[in-house]
Design an enzyme around this catalytic site. Structure first.
Site, PDB file in Angstrom:
ATOM      1  N   ASP A 232       3.439   4.722  -7.599  1.00  0.00           N
ATOM      2  CA  ASP A 232       3.173   4.912  -6.175  1.00  0.00           C
ATOM      3  C   ASP A 232       3.360   6.372  -5.765  1.00  0.00           C
ATOM      4  O   ASP A 232       2.506   6.971  -5.109  1.00  0.00           O
ATOM      5  CB  ASP A 232       4.111   4.040  -5.333  1.00  0.00           C
ATOM      6  CG  ASP A 232       3.964   2.578  -5.682  1.00  0.00           C
ATOM      7  OD1 ASP A 232       3.017   2.242  -6.416  1.00  0.00           O
ATOM      8  OD2 ASP A 232       4.802   1.778  -5.232  1.00  0.00           O
TER       9      ASP A 232
ATOM     10  N   SER B 105       6.294   3.207   1.677  1.00  0.00           N
ATOM     11  CA  SER B 105       7.554   3.901   1.372  1.00  0.00           C
ATOM     12  C   SER B 105       7.328   5.153   0.530  1.00  0.00           C
ATOM     13  O   SER B 105       7.892   6.204   0.829  1.00  0.00           O
ATOM     14  CB  SER B 105       8.595   2.977   0.752  1.00  0.00           C
ATOM     15  OG  SER B 105       8.016   2.037  -0.084  1.00  0.00           O
TER      16      SER B 105
ATOM     17  N   LEU C 166       0.834  -1.208   0.000  1.00  0.00           N
ATOM     18  CA  LEU C 166       0.000   0.000   0.000  1.00  0.00           C
ATOM     19  C   LEU C 166       0.867   1.256   0.000  1.00  0.00           C
ATOM     20  O   LEU C 166       0.424   2.330   0.389  1.00  0.00           O
ATOM     21  CB  LEU C 166      -0.954  -0.002   1.206  1.00  0.00           C
ATOM     22  CG  LEU C 166      -1.884  -1.219   1.321  1.00  0.00           C
ATOM     23  CD1 LEU C 166      -2.761  -1.114   2.566  1.00  0.00           C
ATOM     24  CD2 LEU C 166      -2.762  -1.357   0.080  1.00  0.00           C
TER      25      LEU C 166
HETATM   26  C1  GLA Z   1       5.426  -1.390  -6.827  1.00  0.00           C
HETATM   27  C2  GLA Z   1       6.201  -0.304  -7.568  1.00  0.00           C
HETATM   28  C3  GLA Z   1       5.318   0.377  -8.613  1.00  0.00           C
HETATM   29  C4  GLA Z   1       4.627  -0.646  -9.511  1.00  0.00           C
HETATM   30  C5  GLA Z   1       3.976  -1.747  -8.692  1.00  0.00           C
HETATM   31  C6  GLA Z   1       3.434  -2.873  -9.545  1.00  0.00           C
HETATM   32  O1  GLA Z   1       4.402  -0.832  -6.065  1.00  0.00           O
HETATM   33  O2  GLA Z   1       6.684   0.657  -6.670  1.00  0.00           O
HETATM   34  O3  GLA Z   1       6.084   1.283  -9.356  1.00  0.00           O
HETATM   35  O4  GLA Z   1       5.515  -1.169 -10.455  1.00  0.00           O
HETATM   36  O5  GLA Z   1       4.873  -2.318  -7.750  1.00  0.00           O
HETATM   37  O6  GLA Z   1       2.374  -2.420 -10.344  1.00  0.00           O
END
Ligand code: GLA
Length: 391
Positions: free
Chosen positions: A178, A134, A131
């Site tokens: 993210d 970080s 979620l």
């Molecule tokens: C992690 C990475 C994202 C993305 C997802 C998979 O959360 O930080 O950049 O690649 O995995 O969709």
């Protein structure tokens, strides 16, 4: 937060409190480093930071979530002189805020950040659960620095700066999803982001009479230890081979039909499957937005389920725990769609469930999961939230 701050650092004059959310990705997994679309939303869960500027250049970090590590001390000199591309494992959780300070030192002129600070963090996102705890702490730190030093940087550029910190300082080759979802979150909306162009639009999250339930496998995931970077290079290799017969920049540039026609040039089955996931997941994400826009929740749910199957069979990032939770969810009355969310290899699933079935869903899925794995799953009925704020 202020009380905690006082108990760790003494005094609370000039302390300001900030918040940045976590995120859940509804669909579009492992597409963000393949030039595809993603569809995440920010959460009301997130990270809080209480901060006080200092007169000297000392940096002090403390996390209520990692109190066993105590106060971690550094300085502006230290973070700005660190070499790029060193993975600072010894910094523990503080590698995230330090990475952001390091990225500011790399990208902005010297002397812009001219005072140290004491920061206390507290997060209510379960760590390592997919979620984005970080990205949440990174964006929070960047947002604090922007405010404290009056730096002219947009939220979009904050997300890019934080991704840079994660790639180069923390050493995870993540995409932009993210940090972007955290920095640009908007209440009651999900974000449709084209990761190739960074164009985005907000889509109202009209889930009609259903709820988003996040279920945590409680099987921890460490991105660095996972096969994340390996998947990324597999996709890059598949792309290079496709580029010998077609003029494309990313796997997000082709339709699934085009892919089927030329896929044999990739040769190895495993690489074909990785690329097939990236191509199809991108198309599914575009289709899912259309479904949501036309109020077709059933279709949206079906696409979520297909996404999970593709992540399980072609991309191979699910594993026993995520599969057990999702497969238990699929059997429940009132289920609209369920899939793993985030990088995979443990972490959380995201479920859309009719509001009349929420309790039964949590009960039943929890029991089945416990029987299959011996672990207790945690469930969160969540609302989508906004981006970073000063409280
Ligand atoms: C992690 C990475 C994202 C993305 C997802 C998979 O959360 O930080 O950049 O690649 O995995 O969709």
């Amino acid at each position: 937060m202020i009380k905690w701050f006082e108990s760790i650092y003494e005094g609370s004059e000039d302390v300001k409190v900030y918040f940045a959310p976590g995120r859940v990705n509804l669909i579009g997994e492992h597409t963000d480093y393949n030039g595809g679309h993603v569809f995440p939303c920010a959460l009301e869960l997130g990270t809080y930071g209480a901060v006080r500027p200092r007169k000297d250049n000392v940096l002090r970090f403390y996390s209520m979530n990692f109190s066993e590590n105590g106060v971690i001390t550094s300085s502006l000199d230290e973070v700005s002189h660190l070499d790029d591309n060193i993975h600072h494992k010894k910094d523990d959780w503080a590698k995230y805020p330090k990475g952001v300070l390091w990225a500011f030192a790399q990208k902005f002129k010297k002397g812009l950040i001219n005072r140290g600070m004491d920061i206390l963090y507290y997060g209510d996102i379960p760590n390592g659960s997919g979620l984005s705890s970080s990205a949440s702490i990174e964006v929070l730190t960047a947002y604090i620095i922007r405010d404290m030093f009056d730096i002219d940087i947009s939220l979009k550029d904050i997300s890019l700066l934080c991704q840079y910190a994660e790639n180069k300082y923390v050493g995870v080759n993540c995409g932009i999803m993210d940090q972007f979802a955290v920095a640009l979150g908007k209440k009651d909306h999900a974000i449709l982001l084209n990761t190739a162009s960074l164009e985005y639009e907000y889509a109202p999250l009209k889930l009609k009479n259903s709820k988003i339930i996040i279920a945590n496998t409680n099987k921890r995931r460490g991105l660095e230890d996972s096969k994340y970077n390996e998947r990324r290079s597999e996709c890059e290799e598949a792309l290079r081979r496709l580029q010998t017969v077609i003029n494309i920049d990313t796997l997000g540039d082709i339709t699934k039909e085009e892919f089927e026609d030329i896929k044999d040039v990739i040769v190895e089955d495993v690489l074909i499957r990785r690329a097939r996931h990236a191509v199809r997941e991108n198309q599914r994400t575009i289709e899912a937005i259309e479904a949501l826009k036309s109020d077709d929740m059933e279709r949206f749910g079906r696409l979520m389920n297909e996404s999970h199957l593709s992540l399980r069979d072609d991309y191979e990032v699910t594993g026993l725990h995520l599969d057990a939770l999702v497969e238990a969810a699929w059997k429940q009355a009132g289920l609209i769609g369920a899939r793993m969310t985030g990088a995979g290899f443990g972490g959380c699933t995201v479920n859309i469930v009719n509001e009349n079935y929420v309790e039964a869903f949590i009960d039943n899925v929890g029991k089945i999961y416990m029987d299959m794995t011996g672990l207790k799953a945690d469930f969160y009925v969540v609302e989508s939230g906004g981006g970073p704020v000063i409280l």
